[in-house]
Every structure is written in structure tokens, then in C-alpha cells.
Design a protein around this motif. Structure first.
Motif, PDB file in Angstrom:
ATOM      1  N   CYS A   1      -7.398  -4.961   4.945  1.00  0.00           N
ATOM      2  CA  CYS A   1      -6.080  -3.218   5.029  1.00  0.00           C
ATOM      3  C   CYS A   1      -6.244  -3.137   6.266  1.00  0.00           C
ATOM      4  N   HIS A   2      -7.718  -2.673   7.195  1.00  0.00           N
ATOM      5  CA  HIS A   2      -7.595  -2.726   8.169  1.00  0.00           C
ATOM      6  C   HIS A   2      -7.479  -3.342   9.317  1.00  0.00           C
TER       7      HIS A   2
ATOM      8  N   LEU B   1      -6.811  10.598  10.190  1.00  0.00           N
ATOM      9  CA  LEU B   1      -8.166   9.110   9.734  1.00  0.00           C
ATOM     10  C   LEU B   1      -7.425   8.609   7.980  1.00  0.00           C
ATOM     11  N   ALA B   2      -7.775   7.654   7.879  1.00  0.00           N
ATOM     12  CA  ALA B   2      -7.356   7.096   6.640  1.00  0.00           C
ATOM     13  C   ALA B   2      -8.327   6.252   6.182  1.00  0.00           C
TER      14      ALA B   2
ATOM     15  N   GLU C   1     -14.075   2.207   5.906  1.00  0.00           N
ATOM     16  CA  GLU C   1     -13.671   1.970   7.920  1.00  0.00           C
ATOM     17  C   GLU C   1     -12.760   3.659   8.089  1.00  0.00           C
ATOM     18  N   ALA C   2     -12.819   3.814   8.678  1.00  0.00           N
ATOM     19  CA  ALA C   2     -11.798   4.977   9.505  1.00  0.00           C
ATOM     20  C   ALA C   2     -10.903   4.682  10.130  1.00  0.00           C
ATOM     21  N   HIS C   3      -9.330   4.671   9.857  1.00  0.00           N
ATOM     22  CA  HIS C   3      -8.533   4.593  10.426  1.00  0.00           C
ATOM     23  C   HIS C   3      -7.116   5.145  10.589  1.00  0.00           C
TER      24      HIS C   3
ATOM     25  N   LYS D   1     -19.226  11.298  15.604  1.00  0.00           N
ATOM     26  CA  LYS D   1     -18.889  12.812  14.716  1.00  0.00           C
ATOM     27  C   LYS D   1     -17.491  12.936  14.156  1.00  0.00           C
ATOM     28  N   LEU D   2     -16.612  13.292  14.175  1.00  0.00           N
ATOM     29  CA  LEU D   2     -14.960  13.153  13.567  1.00  0.00           C
ATOM     30  C   LEU D   2     -15.463  11.733  12.541  1.00  0.00           C
ATOM     31  N   ILE D   3     -16.035  11.082  13.116  1.00  0.00           N
ATOM     32  CA  ILE D   3     -15.553   9.262  11.900  1.00  0.00           C
ATOM     33  C   ILE D   3     -16.935   9.837  10.822  1.00  0.00           C
TER      34      ILE D   3
END
Ligand SMILES: [Zn+2]
Ligand SMILES: [Zn+2]
Length: 190
Positions: free
Chosen positions: A163-164, A156-157, A135-137, A101-103
């Protein structure tokens, strides 16, 4: 097991648990269906010589995530251990638990997501196929092996897949550090 403990000591910030080996073993066994402490859920690990041999050599089951839940790579707290070159040379990668959900909420805040490190947009390379993809990091390192604090949106970035991988290559590189490294690299080439 010693190799895992050494690796965790390298990447996990202080304070470390009093007995890191026991802490890691407990986390692994909770994700191994043959172990007594398994409570259901992701069945990620298996004992290389069988659980009763007590040799302390663990490995990932083959493709455990896709076998049990194709989405778990997105939303689970994951501990990856891979055996390198067939010997007990192990790599550990611990990710804080974060909810799908957060992502999704994070990605919804990004209109035309660009990588925060290199600036690439998937739509530039892949057209419609890549539009909106990123992508969420999780930028916040775990403070202990038992740390499962909720991730905040601001933790999150947005990163491209390359890059991830790079920020995770040696422990956890700050996204800003990779961004300035890439800038430098680019200016040296011009
Ligand atoms: Zn990038
Ligand atoms: Zn990441």
C-alpha cells in the motif's frame, strides 16, 4: 531537467518557487560530492555527463543510500531520480525530512500494527518474522521544494509495503482514498 521540473509541478502543491528549475538544481547539487555547494552528507546524485558539461542530466548514484548509511532511507529527506529506459526520462520523488526518532515513537504507539489502507498485518503472513513490522508514511505533501517542516506524529500513517508503494505511485494519494478504493474492489469481487 525540464522533465523533472514538469514532474515536480505535477506533484508539488502550490505555491511553486519562482524558478523551480533553480530550486531543484540547488537541492540536487547539495547532494552531489562533485558540486561546489556540497556540504557533506548524503551523496545521492551524479551528473550524467560530468559536472562540467553542464548538460543538466542527473541521475542517482548506484545504491547511494546503502553505501553511505543503511538507515538513511528511514530518516533522510530524499529526492529520488531514476533514469528510465536509458534516456533522460526522469521521475522525481520528494520526501519530507523526518527523524528516525519520530518514526520509532510512532511505531511504539502501535501494538499490533495493521495497514491503515488494506488492514493486513505482517504477522498474519510472516508469523514471528513479521510481528510488529509496518512502514510509516508521511501523509502531508510538501508545500514547496524548500519545505523541511518537522513532521508530527499525526502526519504519519501505518502502511504495509504494498500500500505504501501504491499511495506513492502517482504523486501522493490520500490513505483514506486507497482504503475506500480497496473496499470497493473487494465488494465488487464478492
Ligand atoms: Zn496495505
Ligand atoms: Zn510514504
Amino acid at each position: 531537467m525540464e522533465e523533472i521540473v514538469m514532474r515536480v509541478k505535477e506533484i508539488a502543491p502550490l505555491p511553486h518557487p519562482a524558478d523551480p528549475g533553480a530550486s531543484i538544481r540547488a537541492r540536487i547539487q547539495e547532494r552531489c560530492a562533485e558540486a561546489k555547494s556540497y556540504k557533506g552528507g548524503d551523496n545521492l546524485f551524479e551528473s550524467a555527463f560530468g559536472i562540467n558539461a553542464r548538460r543538466g542530466v542527473w541521475r542517482l548514484r548506484s545504491d547511494p543510500l546503502s553505501a553511505s548509511n543503511p538507515d538513511s532511507i528511514q530518516d533522510g529527506a530524499e529526492l529520488y531520480i531514476s533514469a528510465l529506459e536509458g534516456k533522460a526520462s526522469l521521475r522525481i520523488h520528494l520526501r519530507r525530512e523526518r527523524s528516525k526518532k519520530l518514526i520509532d515513537a510512532f511505531k511504539a504507539t502501535l501494538l499490533d500494527p495493521a495497514c491503515e489502507a488494506c488492514g493486513m498485518r505482517f504477522s498474519d503472513v510472516y508469523g514471528d518474522l513479521g510481528a510488529g513490522y509496518i512502514e510509516a508514511h508521511d501523509k502531508v505533501p510538501v508545500s514547496s521544494l524548500d519545505d523541511e517542516k518537522a513532521t508530527k506524529l499525526s502526519d504519519l500513517a501505518a502502511l504495509c509495503a504494498n500500500c505504501h508503494r501504491m499511495v506513492h505511485k502517482n504523486g501522493l494519494m490520500p490513505v483514506e482514498e486507497l482504503a475506500s478504493f480497496l473496499m470497493q474492489l473487494k465488494s465488487n469481487r464478492i
